[in-house]
Scaffold this motif. Structure first.
Motif, short mmCIF file in Angstrom:
data_model
loop_
_atom_site.label_atom_id
_atom_site.label_comp_id
_atom_site.label_asym_id
_atom_site.label_seq_id
_atom_site.Cartn_x
_atom_site.Cartn_y
_atom_site.Cartn_z
N GLY A 1 37.02 65.81 29.39
CA GLY A 1 37.41 64.56 29.31
C GLY A 1 38.85 63.88 28.21
O GLY A 1 38.66 62.83 28.34
N GLU B 1 38.76 53.28 44.48
CA GLU B 1 37.47 52.79 43.44
C GLU B 1 38.67 51.61 42.76
O GLU B 1 39.94 52.16 42.57
CB GLU B 1 36.78 53.03 42.31
N GLU C 1 39.72 49.24 39.89
CA GLU C 1 39.89 48.75 38.24
C GLU C 1 40.25 48.10 37.90
O GLU C 1 41.81 48.14 37.64
CB GLU C 1 38.97 50.10 37.81
N PRO D 1 40.05 56.99 30.20
CA PRO D 1 38.45 57.60 29.90
C PRO D 1 38.20 58.23 32.08
O PRO D 1 38.94 57.42 33.14
CB PRO D 1 37.72 56.77 29.54
N LEU D 2 37.81 59.28 31.31
CA LEU D 2 37.48 60.03 32.66
C LEU D 2 36.26 59.83 32.88
O LEU D 2 35.30 59.49 32.42
CB LEU D 2 37.24 61.99 32.54
N ASP D 3 36.33 59.46 34.68
CA ASP D 3 35.01 59.53 35.46
C ASP D 3 34.54 59.94 35.98
O ASP D 3 34.97 60.41 37.74
CB ASP D 3 35.11 57.87 35.32
N ASP D 4 34.29 61.09 35.98
CA ASP D 4 33.74 62.68 36.88
C ASP D 4 32.69 62.02 37.61
O ASP D 4 31.76 63.37 38.46
CB ASP D 4 33.68 63.84 36.28
N SER D 5 31.43 60.81 37.59
CA SER D 5 30.55 60.96 39.01
C SER D 5 30.64 60.35 39.78
O SER D 5 30.55 59.90 40.83
CB SER D 5 29.53 59.94 37.78
N ARG D 6 31.77 60.02 40.15
CA ARG D 6 32.93 59.99 41.93
C ARG D 6 33.87 60.37 41.82
O ARG D 6 34.45 59.94 41.50
CB ARG D 6 32.12 58.26 41.88
N SER E 1 43.15 61.72 37.82
CA SER E 1 43.00 60.77 38.43
C SER E 1 44.04 59.77 38.37
O SER E 1 45.23 60.16 37.69
CB SER E 1 42.65 59.81 37.04
N THR F 1 39.22 59.95 41.70
CA THR F 1 39.43 60.59 40.92
C THR F 1 39.09 62.34 40.85
O THR F 1 38.15 62.44 41.86
CB THR F 1 38.61 60.42 39.11
#
Length: 447
Positions: A113, A139, A141, A129-134, A172, A157
């Motif tokens: 990340g 989205e 933001e 920051p990285l959000d690799d859950s979705r 991203s 992402t």
């Protein structure tokens, strides 16, 4: 004792208002949501399309981002006034690429990340920051930019598998939508304001429609209430007479039929009156149910036969009667209803003329209408009574009609018949005295 139910008024106003207002509210809520959804789809449609295109060409964006000069290299080039196309410059050259969009920013991450590509002075997202859950989901933001300002971004992402840069695991893709968001919020506020305005208007519209809906119900209720009260009043008198006569007979059990003949005759008269009243009430109820006329061919001789019968009735009541039949051709109408109408008007004239009174009944054709006129030289009808003469149970001379057996239902029934035949009925003064009832009925086409 007055019936409790008929002493109350139906409370449809509040329930009708709630129904109309609920319907309007649902309509405006659905319309608002649909409009806002369409606006969002139109505003962000092109942005989302760019994001998906960038996702499909992520390797080109990775190559481009990794070939950008670092801040130190860019500073050194400026200080030494080197040209970007200097053949001695061994740094990677920036080449145009048809897959790349100028309004897209890309942040590259390794597997842990950490941001790999260097964000320059002009790059807007800062320390994102990285959000690799979705993954692969767009989205909206708010992101803190390099200049310390929070702005709206559309973000997707995606995983990266670039052979040239194996250390890059994720990317991203971001598009700044701050101006679109401002415009969208402004438009949404306008839409909501307009919908609230019309929602308030629907409040008054619901009240108006509820009152309009309630009006015929109340009128029908009042007519029904008056009808029942009058019918009860008319039935009370013969029932009272019958009760008194029967009680009188019961008190004289030894009396002969001849000695009780007066009471029996009076009771029979009241029974006949009650039978006539109930028959008229049933006829009115049938007319209110919307009886469809049965059209048949009627020859002119039909009226001559009726006039002959009326002559007999007039002679029995010491009246002068004259029937004038000016029809020359057959007509189409409801024979039963037409005969009943003529009988009611004739009977009314007989009741309201004195002994040796004159009654003239004329039947003629005027253009495409059947014209019926019943004229008498009786007591006449005042202007105030002419307005109410067709109301149920209304009598011009209550004392006189009580003696002659009238209930005030005949002319009301006549009006119902005329309306069912699509015609009109009017009342006017006769000269020098008396009353004229005029009926016009449209003639149906002969088949």
């Amino acid at each position: 004792m007055r019936n409790k139910w008929y002493g109350q008024q139906p409370k449809h106003d509040e329930s009708s208002f709630k129904l109309f207002f609920s319907v309007f509210t649902i309509i405006f809520l659905v319309m608002t949501m649909i409009i806002i959804q369409v606006l969002n789809s139109g505003i962000y449609g092109s942005v989302d399309k760019s994001l998906f295109e960038a996702r499909d060409n992520i390797n080109q964006y990775v190559d481009f981002q990794m070939s950008l000069p670092t801040m130190e290299e860019l500073t050194w080039a400026i200080l030494n006034e080197k040209e970007a196309d200097n053949p001695q410059d061994e740094r990677p050259k920036l080449k145009p690429n048809r897959y790349l969009a100028a309004n897209i920013d890309v942040v590259l991450y390794d597997a842990k990340g950490k941001i790999i590509n260097q964000m320059g002075y002009m790059a807007q997202p800062y320390d994102f920051p990285l959000d690799d859950s979705r993954l692969n989901v767009i989205e909206q933001e708010k992101i803190l930019t390099y200049w310390g300002k929070e702005e709206y971004y559309r973000i997707i992402t995606v995983p990266v598998g670039n052979l040239n840069y194996p250390e890059i695991a994720y990317a991203s893709i971001l598009v700044n939508t701050e101006q679109l968001e401002i415009s969208n919020r402004r438009t949404v506020r306008v839409v909501i304001s307009v919908m609230i305005f019309f929602w308030v208007v629907s409040l008054f519209a619901s009240i108006y429609l509820a009152q309009r809906t309630r009006k015929p119900i109340l009128e029908s209720f009042e007519r029904q209430k008056k009808f029942v009260e009058n019918a009860s009043h008319e039935l009370r008198t013969p029932l009272t007479v019958l009760q008194n006569r029967l009680e009188n007979l019961f008190r004289k059990p030894q009396a002969t039929i001849l000695e009780s003949s007066e009471s029996i005759a009076a009771s029979l008269d009241e029974v006949r009156n009650m039978r006539l009243l109930t028959t008229n009430l049933l006829n009115l109820a049938r007319r209110d149910d919307g009886l469809t006329p049965e059209l048949t061919t009627i020859q002119p001789e039909f009226f001559d036969t009726i006039f002959t019968n009326y002559q007999l009735v007039a002679d029995e009541n010491s009246k002068m009667f004259k029937g004038i039949n000016r029809l020359e051709h057959a007509i189409r109408s409801d024979k039963t209803l037409l005969k009943q109408l003529l009988t009611i008007l004739f009977d009314n004239a007989v009741k309201y003329t004195t002994d040796d009174g004159h009654i003239i009944l004329t039947v003629s054709q005027v253009e495409k209408s059947l014209l019926v006129e019943v004229a008498d030289n009786g007591v006449g009808i005042s202007e105030s009574d002419k307005i109410k003469v067709f109301d149920r149970f209304y009598r011009v001379d209550k004392a006189r009609t009580r003696q002659t057996g009238g209930f005030g239902l005949g002319l009301s029934l006549a009006k119902q018949i005329v309306h069912s035949l699509g015609g009109t009925i009017k009342v006017r003064d006769n000269q020098p005295k008396g009353t004229v009832f005029e009926v016009k009925l449209p003639l149906q086409q002969m088949s």
